[in-house]
Write a protein that holds these residues in place. Structure first.
Motif, PDB file in Angstrom:
ATOM      1  N   GLY A 262       0.795  -1.072  -0.079  1.00 34.28           N
ATOM      2  CA  GLY A 262       0.068   0.048  -0.076  1.00 34.28           C
ATOM      3  C   GLY A 262       0.678   1.115   0.079  1.00 34.28           C
ATOM      4  N   ASN A 263       2.182   1.205  -0.669  1.00 34.08           N
ATOM      5  CA  ASN A 263       2.842   2.374  -0.636  1.00 34.08           C
ATOM      6  C   ASN A 263       3.692   2.180  -2.061  1.00 34.08           C
ATOM      7  N   TYR A 264       4.396   3.356  -2.145  1.00 32.77           N
ATOM      8  CA  TYR A 264       5.216   3.661  -3.602  1.00 32.77           C
ATOM      9  C   TYR A 264       6.508   2.968  -3.344  1.00 32.77           C
ATOM     10  N   ALA A 265       6.800   2.066  -4.605  1.00 27.66           N
ATOM     11  CA  ALA A 265       8.251   1.506  -4.633  1.00 27.66           C
ATOM     12  C   ALA A 265       8.952   2.663  -5.463  1.00 27.66           C
ATOM     13  N   THR A 266      10.068   3.064  -5.110  1.00 33.37           N
ATOM     14  CA  THR A 266      10.799   4.172  -5.934  1.00 33.37           C
ATOM     15  C   THR A 266      12.190   3.615  -6.476  1.00 33.37           C
ATOM     16  N   TYR A 267      12.675   4.432  -7.200  1.00 36.70           N
ATOM     17  CA  TYR A 267      14.171   4.026  -7.702  1.00 36.70           C
ATOM     18  C   TYR A 267      14.531   5.546  -8.201  1.00 36.70           C
ATOM     19  N   VAL A 268      15.924   5.755  -7.860  1.00 37.78           N
ATOM     20  CA  VAL A 268      16.546   6.915  -7.977  1.00 37.78           C
ATOM     21  C   VAL A 268      18.004   6.751  -8.078  1.00 37.78           C
ATOM     22  N   ASP A 269      18.741   7.092  -9.069  1.00 36.03           N
ATOM     23  CA  ASP A 269      20.228   7.043  -9.027  1.00 36.03           C
ATOM     24  C   ASP A 269      20.683   5.593  -8.736  1.00 36.03           C
ATOM     25  N   GLY A 270      20.116   4.381  -8.895  1.00 31.92           N
ATOM     26  CA  GLY A 270      20.822   3.248  -8.669  1.00 31.92           C
ATOM     27  C   GLY A 270      20.102   2.740  -7.321  1.00 31.92           C
ATOM     28  N   VAL A 271      19.199   3.601  -6.692  1.00 36.84           N
ATOM     29  CA  VAL A 271      18.716   3.090  -5.288  1.00 36.84           C
ATOM     30  C   VAL A 271      17.489   3.017  -5.311  1.00 36.84           C
ATOM     31  N   GLY A 272      16.987   1.703  -4.957  1.00 38.23           N
ATOM     32  CA  GLY A 272      15.497   1.515  -4.679  1.00 38.23           C
ATOM     33  C   GLY A 272      15.095   1.562  -3.318  1.00 38.23           C
ATOM     34  N   ALA A 273      13.725   1.861  -3.199  1.00 38.71           N
ATOM     35  CA  ALA A 273      13.133   1.745  -1.814  1.00 38.71           C
ATOM     36  C   ALA A 273      11.913   0.950  -2.182  1.00 38.71           C
ATOM     37  N   ASN A 274      11.351   0.197  -0.991  1.00 40.55           N
ATOM     38  CA  ASN A 274      10.223  -0.544  -1.040  1.00 40.55           C
ATOM     39  C   ASN A 274      10.127  -1.563  -2.326  1.00 40.55           C
ATOM     40  N   GLY A 275      11.377  -2.026  -2.760  1.00 39.68           N
ATOM     41  CA  GLY A 275      11.456  -3.128  -3.803  1.00 39.68           C
ATOM     42  C   GLY A 275      11.652  -2.341  -5.031  1.00 39.68           C
TER      43      GLY A 275
END
Length: 290
Positions: free
Chosen positions: A233-246
């Motif tokens: 129930g949240n956003y997965a993010t990706y920026v500059d080689g770094v991912g969050a929440n998958g």
């Protein structure tokens, strides 16, 4: 694999093969029988004529992948099956085929209250995002398509509330070649400083295979992508080689995601450019959130 044009492609030629790369040794090869692709089909050279008999199969483990290399071409309609993740809820989606409307979704998922709003009964289950809404509240950008005639252009995303492992199929020519999305940046009054309401666009992977986000060409676009992960129930993010929440830089076929425009250079448009060089084989289960 080399096929002569007179041989065609039969049902049994790729049985049990996870990746089938076809350098076609004549100008074109025609598919004669129904061909179901469960893994990866790569057209390295020549022309594959589908005769509307090629199906890219979807499954809980992996959606099939079709890649045309620079010297390869697919002519004719294909059926593309995309399966959502196992989590129920909203999924951000994008069709990999040309000339698609919401009627192609309606035959798989009943679309509720098209043309309605958040007060409609039943509550709508299909939404698109309108960046030009000037409200300081980002949530006001969500609108429902007016009807099943709504056209889903190449690289345009939509949000759909479905059960887990929902199957949605499309039929038409595949998107291929260079696809440029020109995006607006509408200035609103007020809103959150930490997360401004301006410039948000729900777009998507336009191809029937995964893409490498690091190779996508961005102009006046922030480099972060936001993919809704229904499982948490949240956003997965990706920026500059770094991912969050998958989040990762590999964007699966059928996947929609948010990007945000900026005004770093007001003399040029904000654009996202997709090219064939960005195509990769679809990732395995667990790195996409359709």
């Amino acid at each position: 694999f080399f096929f002569q044009a007179e041989d065609g492609i039969r049902d049994d030629l790729v049985t049990g093969v996870q990746t089938c790369a076809l350098p076609i040794s004549t100008d074109s090869v025609s598919v004669e029988g129904n061909l179901s692709v469960t893994h990866n089909l790569i057209i390295e050279s020549g022309t594959l004529v589908t005769n509307n008999k090629v199906t890219l199969k979807g499954s809980p483990q992996k959606n099939a992948c079709l890649i045309e290399d620079e010297d390869g071409e697919v002519v004719g309609n294909v059926t593309a099956e995309g399966m959502t993740s196992s989590a129920s809820g909203y999924h951000y989606l994008c069709t990999p085929l040309q000339n698609q409307t919401l009627s192609d979704v309606m035959d798989d998922i009943t679309l509720l209250s098209l043309g309605g709003n958040s007060s409609s009964v039943p509550f709508p289950n299909c939404w698109i995002y309108d960046e030009t809404n000037t409200s300081p509240d980002k949530a006001d950008g969500w609108v429902t398509p007016g009807s099943t005639a709504h056209v889903m252009g190449a690289g345009s995303g939509f949000a759909l509330n479905t059960p887990g492992n929902a199957m949605i199929d499309f039929n038409g020519p595949v998107n291929t070649g260079t696809i440029i999305k020109t995006l607006t940046h509408t200035v609103s009054q007020g809103g959150s400083v930490e997360c401004p309401p301006d410039g948000w666009h729900l777009i998507g992977n336009p191809y029937p295979c995964a893409i490498d986000w690091s190779k996508v060409i961005l102009q006046n676009i922030d480099i972060t992508i936001y993919v809704w992960n229904a499982a948490i129930g949240n956003y997965a993010t990706y920026v500059d080689g770094v991912g969050a929440n998958g989040g990762t830089g590999h964007i699966d076929a059928y996947q929609g995601f948010f990007v945000r425009t900026n005004q770093n250079d007001t003399t040029v448009d904000a654009t996202v450019t997709f090219t064939d060089s960005m195509k990769i084989i679809n990732p395995t289960l667990g790195v996409n959130f359709k």
